[in-house]
Design an enzyme around this catalytic site. Structure first.
Site, short mmCIF file in Angstrom:
data_model
loop_
_atom_site.label_atom_id
_atom_site.label_comp_id
_atom_site.label_asym_id
_atom_site.label_seq_id
_atom_site.Cartn_x
_atom_site.Cartn_y
_atom_site.Cartn_z
N ARG A 9 0.86 -1.19 0.00
CA ARG A 9 0.00 0.00 0.00
C ARG A 9 0.90 1.24 0.00
O ARG A 9 2.12 1.10 0.07
CB ARG A 9 -0.93 0.00 1.21
CG ARG A 9 -0.20 -0.01 2.54
CD ARG A 9 -1.17 0.05 3.72
NE ARG A 9 -0.46 -0.20 4.96
CZ ARG A 9 -1.05 -0.31 6.15
NH1 ARG A 9 -2.35 -0.18 6.26
NH2 ARG A 9 -0.34 -0.54 7.23
N GLU B 169 -2.71 7.04 7.82
CA GLU B 169 -1.32 7.05 8.30
C GLU B 169 -0.34 7.59 7.26
O GLU B 169 0.57 6.89 6.79
CB GLU B 169 -0.90 5.66 8.78
CG GLU B 169 -1.70 5.19 9.98
CD GLU B 169 -1.15 3.90 10.61
OE1 GLU B 169 -0.47 3.14 9.91
OE2 GLU B 169 -1.41 3.68 11.80
N GLU C 275 -7.56 3.91 15.94
CA GLU C 275 -7.29 2.46 15.93
C GLU C 275 -6.72 2.11 17.30
O GLU C 275 -5.60 2.47 17.62
CB GLU C 275 -6.28 2.09 14.84
CG GLU C 275 -6.77 2.38 13.43
CD GLU C 275 -5.76 2.01 12.35
OE1 GLU C 275 -4.80 1.27 12.65
OE2 GLU C 275 -5.94 2.47 11.21
#
Ligand code: GLA
Ligand code: ZN
Length: 650
Positions: free
Chosen positions: A104, A143, A300
């Protein structure tokens, strides 16, 4: 309302399951879910062709169970069709090699094509969801900077870096002078000679390296803000956040936070190694600090064993609840668990969530549910402010300068920060983390670990604080360099010499097996390692001397009266024992309120709003522990069961 949520990936599960999930969530007191941050290919399966129907349905099912949605913009994972059509968006490493898709974050933050493609998907989502009352807010990307993805060395970044430098320095002469490019004949005669720090023979100019890291940070922030601007314009009544990474240092989080409504972050206490309460606490305080001390969210929160190829230990009974309360205790107004159910496929098969692969609720679900019930009675805490009387200064520029030149392999800026933080944490003293230019006037004690880079403004800010009565602790390797990462021609500690009332005669880097000792007024000796400095007092008094080693007999720690306050200098990388005893003395001397005494395993924090003062007691140990509260009107002993939490209102 307190937000209590889960990270949910409906695209990973058959539609028939969504209703079952939503029902279980509702029963556990869940009222918010974060969705879609990696679902680009399902939202835009072909270029320019959007399909929001599945997401509409998931949002709708959740809403029928009283669960609101935070939507992630899906730009952290460019789909395969996009990469095939626009391969120029792929980032390049230091060797100029292209980083392919497969994981990613495989995009260059400066790619004009990627920026445009991102703007298109974000605009389409914003238009589609602007009037949906069940969508309460947005999370930008995911992030940013993770996996060092923002350090790209492509040609496009090279051109943008030159523009960035032109803006900063104006003329090539100014850049040459500011970086000292005469060294090794690196002088630039034209802008088109300026390089990006790709792999070279030997090592690059440290000033260039520091500006590159600033440029990387600014590029990332610019990329985020393109999305923020679209969402603000189209969805003015929904909040915008981003999920930060605690102690991550790949970008300037103070600046990243500026355009957001609030900061949220991803907290995994038991990821690599055993959980360290003081480290988790520091992470929360950094996050609250970059959020200008307002309430934040944890987007998270760990709910199961973490890991990709290898997984760690599951949270023990009580730990999920303990860590979630620790978040709230440090100023969170929203806690969202990663992830609802453990995924059966892909890279994160072993990053466990609340439910296991089989989707059956067990112990971890029951714990989440128990806390969900408790939170319903705690709504008053929302919007309360954390009450700290001490602060620690934290700078990303300084962190980067030490990343470029650690000075000694055993010396670490973050370790300095953590040690001084732990010294206060262990004595139940609350800390804010602040920018070097923050207003320090409300603090009784401020610690500035290794202020390696110095500006006139920082010097004045510190002097102003001490002059008007503050107590300041500065530690080794301070005042060494200017903001361009060039060493000062003044005697160290450079600009801080007058404030600290000392001169540094000599500094020394030690071998890994070398430890020596310092000694103050008491009989105890304390270890130090890595780096030490031999001090000469000008106007300061000596608090501790070197007892052995090359500087035996010379001053190691000093205190200087400056205006109405005092400035302490610690010239060695001293151990936690010394830091604790020094801080104990300074806490008393500067009249910092000590809120508790007793077990070090019990963490105590305070939040306050117009509803009252809330005292959080968190027992991080496996045994029952007792603590004595010293808050006026609340002098009492309290015993907590293992991993238990108590919240007391006054
Ligand atoms: C991060 C990411 C998530 C997930 C978890 C676990 O925090 O934001 O998408 O990857 O880590 O690896
Ligand atoms: Zn690039």
């Amino acid at each position: 309302m307190f937000y209590y949520g889960v990270d949910y990936y409906p695209e990973h599960w058959p539609e028939e399951r969504w209703e079952v999930d939503a029902n279980l969530m509702e029963l556990a007191g869940i009222n918010v879910a974060r969705l879609a941050e990696f679902a680009w290919v399902k939202l835009e399966p072909k270029e320019g062709y959007y399909d929001f129907s599945w997401l509409d349905k998931a949002i709708d099912i959740l809403s029928k169970h009283g669960i609101k949605t935070v939507l992630g913009t899906p730009t952290a994972s460019p789909p395969m069709w996009l990469v095939k059509k626009y391969p120029q968006i792929l980032p390049r490493d230091k060797d100029g090699n292209m980083m392919g898709p497969g994981g990613r974050r495989h995009y260059c933050y400066n790619s004009p094509e990627y920026r445009e493609l991102s703007e298109r998907i974000v605009t389409a989502m914003a238009e589609h969801y602007k009037d949906n009352p069940n969508v309460i807010g947005w999370q930008i990307d995911n992030e940013l900077g993770c996996h060092e993805s923002n350090r790209c060395y492509c040609d496009n970044c090279l051109l943008k870096f030159r523009d960035w430098l032109k803006k900063k320095y104006g003329t090539i002469e100014n850049l040459n002078n500011s970086w000292g490019t005469i060294f090794w004949s690196q002088t630039y005669t034209d802008w088109d000679e300026v390089i990006i720090p790709r792999r070279t023979v030997g090592a690059h100019n440290p000033s260039l390296l520091l500006d590159f890291l600033r440029f990387v940070s600014d590029s990332t922030i610019e990329y985020q803000n393109l999305q923020v601007e679209i969402l603000r314009r189209i969805c003015p009544d929904k909040f915008i956040t981003h999920n930060f990474m605690g102690l991550f240092g790949g970008l300037d989080y103070y600046k990243l936070a500026e355009t957001l409504d609030f900061v949220s972050w991803d907290n995994y206490p038991k990821f690599r190694g055993k959980p360290n309460p003081a480290r988790i606490a520091l992470s929360h305080d950094v996050m609250r600090g970059v959020n200008r001390n307002r309430p934040f969210w944890v987007m998270e929160e760990q709910s199961g064993a973490a890991g990709w190829e290898i997984f760690g230990s599951h949270p023990l009974p009580g730990e999920i609840r303990l860590w979630a309360y620790q978040s709230i205790a440090h100023g969170a107004d929203g806690v969202v668990y990663f992830r609802w159910r453990t995924c059966r496929f892909g890279t994160e098969e072993y990053w466990h969530g609340i439910l296991d692969h089989d989707g059956i609720p067990r112990r971890r679900y029951e714990e989440v549910k128990k806390m969900g019930e408790e939170l319903k009675t705690l709504t008053e805490i929302k919007d309360s402010i954390y009450k700290a009387e001490t602060a620690i200064i934290y700078s990303y520029d300084i962190r980067w300068a030490f990343e470029i030149q650690p000075n000694n392999p055993d010396f670490s800026y973050m370790d300095q920060l953590q040690k001084y933080y732990t010294g206060l944490f262990n004595q139940h003293v609350l800390v804010d983390i602040v920018h070097p230019l923050a207003d320090l006037s409300k603090y009784k004690l401020v610690i500035a670990p290794s202020l390696y880079l110095m500006t006139q403004e920082i010097k004045e800010n510190l002097e102003r604080y001490v002059k008007s009565g503050g107590t300041l602790v500065v530690t080794l390797r301070s005042g060494v360099k200017d903001w361009n990462n060039v060493v000062t021609d003044k005697t160290l500690p450079g600009e801080l010499a007058e404030l600290l009332g000392i001169e540094i005669e000599e500094y020394l880097s030690m071998f890994p097996d070398e430890t020596y000792h310092i000694k103050g007024v008491g009989p105890e000796r304390f270890n130090f390692k890595a780096i030490c400095e031999s001090l000469k007092s000008k106007s300061a008094e000596v608090l501790a001397f070197y007892e052995d080693g090359p500087f035996a007999g010379k001053p190691a720690v000093t205190i200087n009266k400056f205006g109405g306050g005092e400035a302490i200098y610690v010239g060695a990388d001293v151990d936690l024992n010394y830091i604790e005893s020094l801080l104990f003395w300074l806490i008393t001397r500067s009249r910092v309120n000590v809120i508790a005494m007793g077990s070090r395993d019990v963490e105590v924090t305070v939040r306050e709003n117009s509803n009252g003062t809330f005292i959080f007691l968190l027992n991080h140990s496996d045994k029952s522990e007792t603590i004595r509260l010293l808050i006026p009107g609340m002098i009492e002993e309290i015993t907590l069961e293992p991993k238990d939490v108590k919240i007391i209102k006054r």
